[in-house]
Design an enzyme around this catalytic site. Structure first.
Site, PDB file in Angstrom:
ATOM      1  CG  ASN A  59      -2.874  -9.257   3.823  1.00  0.00           C
ATOM      2  OD1 ASN A  59      -2.018  -9.276   2.950  1.00  0.00           O
ATOM      3  ND2 ASN A  59      -2.797  -8.447   4.864  1.00  0.00           N
ATOM      4  CB  ALA A  73       3.023  -3.095   3.628  1.00  0.00           C
ATOM      5  CE  LYS A  75      -1.279 -27.253  16.939  1.00  0.00           C
ATOM      6  NZ  LYS A  75      -1.523 -28.678  16.931  1.00  0.00           N
ATOM      7  N   PRO A  85      -3.143  -0.161  15.000  1.00  0.00           N
ATOM      8  CG  PRO A  85      -1.032   0.505  15.668  1.00  0.00           C
ATOM      9  CD  PRO A  85      -1.995  -0.625  15.763  1.00  0.00           C
ATOM     10  CG  PHE A  96      -0.785   0.818  -2.869  1.00  0.00           C
ATOM     11  CD1 PHE A  96       0.410   1.486  -2.654  1.00  0.00           C
ATOM     12  CD2 PHE A  96      -0.987   0.176  -4.083  1.00  0.00           C
ATOM     13  CE1 PHE A  96       1.390   1.507  -3.621  1.00  0.00           C
ATOM     14  CE2 PHE A  96      -0.013   0.189  -5.064  1.00  0.00           C
ATOM     15  CZ  PHE A  96       1.180   0.849  -4.837  1.00  0.00           C
ATOM     16  CE  LYS A 133      -9.247   2.109   2.505  1.00  0.00           C
ATOM     17  NZ  LYS A 133      -9.028   0.824   1.866  1.00  0.00           N
TER      18      LYS A 133
HETATM   19  N1  CTP Z   1      -2.405   0.798   6.111  1.00  0.00           N
HETATM   20  C1  CTP Z   1      -1.693   1.135   7.248  1.00  0.00           C
HETATM   21  N2  CTP Z   1      -2.026   0.605   8.461  1.00  0.00           N
HETATM   22  C2  CTP Z   1      -3.050  -0.250   8.564  1.00  0.00           C
HETATM   23  C3  CTP Z   1      -3.798  -0.608   7.406  1.00  0.00           C
HETATM   24  C4  CTP Z   1      -3.447  -0.052   6.199  1.00  0.00           C
HETATM   25  O1  CTP Z   1      -0.766   1.914   7.146  1.00  0.00           O
HETATM   26  N3  CTP Z   1      -3.349  -0.768   9.736  1.00  0.00           N
HETATM   27  C5  CTP Z   1      -2.020   1.431   4.826  1.00  0.00           C
HETATM   28  C6  CTP Z   1      -1.676   0.493   3.710  1.00  0.00           C
HETATM   29  O2  CTP Z   1      -0.291   0.234   3.649  1.00  0.00           O
HETATM   30  C7  CTP Z   1      -2.155   1.258   2.482  1.00  0.00           C
HETATM   31  C8  CTP Z   1      -3.319   2.084   3.011  1.00  0.00           C
HETATM   32  O3  CTP Z   1      -3.115   2.179   4.413  1.00  0.00           O
HETATM   33  O4  CTP Z   1      -1.190   2.161   1.992  1.00  0.00           O
HETATM   34  C9  CTP Z   1      -4.680   1.501   2.727  1.00  0.00           C
HETATM   35  O5  CTP Z   1      -4.733   0.164   3.129  1.00  0.00           O
HETATM   36  P1  CTP Z   1      -6.100  -0.651   2.960  1.00  0.00           P
HETATM   37  O6  CTP Z   1      -5.880  -2.032   3.452  1.00  0.00           O
HETATM   38  O7  CTP Z   1      -6.640  -0.438   1.589  1.00  0.00           O
HETATM   39  O8  CTP Z   1      -7.081   0.154   3.918  1.00  0.00           O
HETATM   40  P2  CTP Z   1      -7.409   0.133   5.440  1.00  0.00           P
HETATM   41  O9  CTP Z   1      -6.903   1.406   6.036  1.00  0.00           O
HETATM   42  O10 CTP Z   1      -6.923  -1.122   6.076  1.00  0.00           O
HETATM   43  O11 CTP Z   1      -8.986   0.216   5.432  1.00  0.00           O
HETATM   44  P3  CTP Z   1     -10.086  -0.953   5.155  1.00  0.00           P
HETATM   45  O12 CTP Z   1      -9.423  -2.267   5.509  1.00  0.00           O
HETATM   46  O13 CTP Z   1     -11.192  -0.572   6.070  1.00  0.00           O
HETATM   47  O14 CTP Z   1     -10.446  -0.846   3.699  1.00  0.00           O
END
Ligand code: CTP
Length: 404
Positions: A212, A277, A291, A308, A327, A341
């Site tokens: 991303n 992150a 590849k 996870p 975040f 969240k």
């Molecule tokens: N996060 C995490 N592990 C993941 C995904 C996210 O620890 N696999 C953490 C991020 O570092 C952030 C928070 O969870 O602090 C929210 O991340 P975000 O990308 O907004 O949410 P997701 O949990 O991935 O949910 P969604 O993509 O469904 O919005």
């Protein structure tokens, strides 16, 4: 707080606004704290307050553009630009903000501020409509992204009779913002802070990956702010485009599973864990060591496996007194999703941002956020530098620690 600013030089630019008279009080506070103050007034500022006032308060000659003496700029602007430990403009009109954003140097003040390498702090003061004009906001966003700091403007009644944002902050607040720059707080001394930054990458084959837009800027801004406030900082960084901060331990990770491993190892030792992150939520069900080749027009379907949730795993290891911050990167229903969240990941605080808003989210130097916590409710943080937002997050973390 009693500040000791002995040996420090504040260069104060005063531009033309009714709030200029308040800056005389700012000079007096700075001098009482021991700072040397050198004042530059624009021609318009000298119509509101006489240079003699500032000369008397600062005990130095005031540089003004009232008399056209371009030869004095040449000598004085370099000297003052170099002498400054901090460069403050109060009040700062829409005009000076526009000149700074454009890099114009057509009078003593704009010339000197362009030449300085000192931190720059501005205290805007103007009519509400001028403040909210898109071009002023664009100029401020540009200045913020260059590291210029802002104090105010405040809301309330303005001299022009309007109500709204535009009033210059009180000298007390400007003074405190200056002290914050010159004497960074050490209020995180002894605190072990673990912060994550950047994106994780999930490889399909040796050359292709899923990831991303995260740059690491927000996580590193937190790491730097915490370091400057005395914390012992460890940053866990995935793929980043932002420069790696100095003076902190950095552990590199690639995938979300790596991040999980590193965080389960490091989190139990930390007093504060801030997860800025953007881990990839999915990885490829199968990874190829060579590849992957095209299949002559046959559509390719690739299965993904959910990764996870690292934050939730860290929360399961939480020890008493530890503060967990996450975040929420959202593109819709910001607060509703962030609330969910906050609860689901068992965080003490979540920083919600709409990553589609201009000036917010991935790969920019500014952010717009809302802080949500069960303890303190909601706090809106308007457009500001990622560093300024980092300071606010750390302030809130300290309040949460105090409330434990
Ligand atoms: N996060 C995490 N592990 C993941 C995904 C996210 O620890 N696999 C953490 C991020 O570092 C952030 C928070 O969870 O602090 C929210 O991340 P975000 O990308 O907004 O949410 P997701 O949990 O991935 O949910 P969604 O993509 O469904 O919005």
């Amino acid at each position: 707080m009693s500040a000791d600013l002995r040996g420090r030089t504040v260069v104060l630019g005063v531009t033309g606004g009714i709030a200029a008279y308040k800056s005389a009080e700012l000079v007096s506070r700075l001098r009482k704290a021991g700072a040397a103050v050198r004042v530059i007034m624009t021609e318009n500022a000298a119509r509101f307050v006489t240079p003699l006032t500032f000369e008397t308060m600062s005990n130095h000659p005031v540089v003004t553009d009232t008399f056209e003496r371009p030869e004095t700029w040449e000598v004085a602007h370099v000297a003052l630009a170099k002498a400054a430990d901090v460069f403050v403009i109060a009040p700062a009109t829409a005009n000076i903000l526009a000149k700074m954003a454009a890099g114009l140097a057509d009078d003593m003040l704009s010339t000197t501020v362009l030449a300085t390498k000192a931190p720059v702090l501005v205290a805007p003061a103007m009519n509400t409509a001028m403040w909210s004009a898109p071009v002023t906001q664009k100029n401020c966003a540009e200045l913020l992204s260059r590291g210029v700091r802002f104090v105010g403007p405040e809301g309330g009644f303005l001299a022009c009779g309007d109500t709204g944002a535009g009033r210059m902050s009180e000298p007390e607040q400007i003074f405190e913002a200056i002290v914050d720059i010159l004497q960074p707080r050490r209020d995180l001394a002894g605190v072990k802070l673990l912060v994550t930054a950047g994106a994780t990458r999930e490889y399909l084959d040796p050359v292709r990956y899923l990831s991303n837009e995260s740059s690491g800027k927000m996580g590193f801004a937190i790491a730097e702010a915490a370091r400057d406030r005395g914390a012992e900082v460890v940053a866990v960084a995935g793929a980043v485009t932002a420069p790696i901060p100095e003076g902190i331990r950095v552990e590199r990770v690639t995938t979300t599973l790596d991040l999980l491993d590193t965080m389960t190892r490091l989190a139990p030792e930390a007093d504060v864990v801030i997860q800025a992150a953007a881990p990839a939520d999915y990885r490829f069900a199968e990874q190829y060591s060579q590849k992957l080749k095209k299949a002559d027009g046959v559509p390719l379907t690739i299965a993904l496996t959910e990764n996870p949730d690292v934050a939730a795993a860290v929360a399961r290891l939480k020890r008493p007194g530890q503060i967990l911050v996450g975040f929420a990167a959202e593109t819709e229903c910001l607060l509703e999703n962030a609330e969910k969240k906050l609860a689901k990941k068992k965080l003490d605080l979540i920083v919600a941002n709409d990553v589609t808003a201009p000036g917010a989210g991935f790969n920019v130097d500014t952010n717009i956020a809302t802080l949500l916590s069960a303890r303190f409710g909601r706090q809106d943080c308007p457009l500001q530098s990622k560093r300024a937002l980092a300071e606010t997050i750390l302030d809130t973390v300290l309040r949460l620690r105090g409330a434990e």
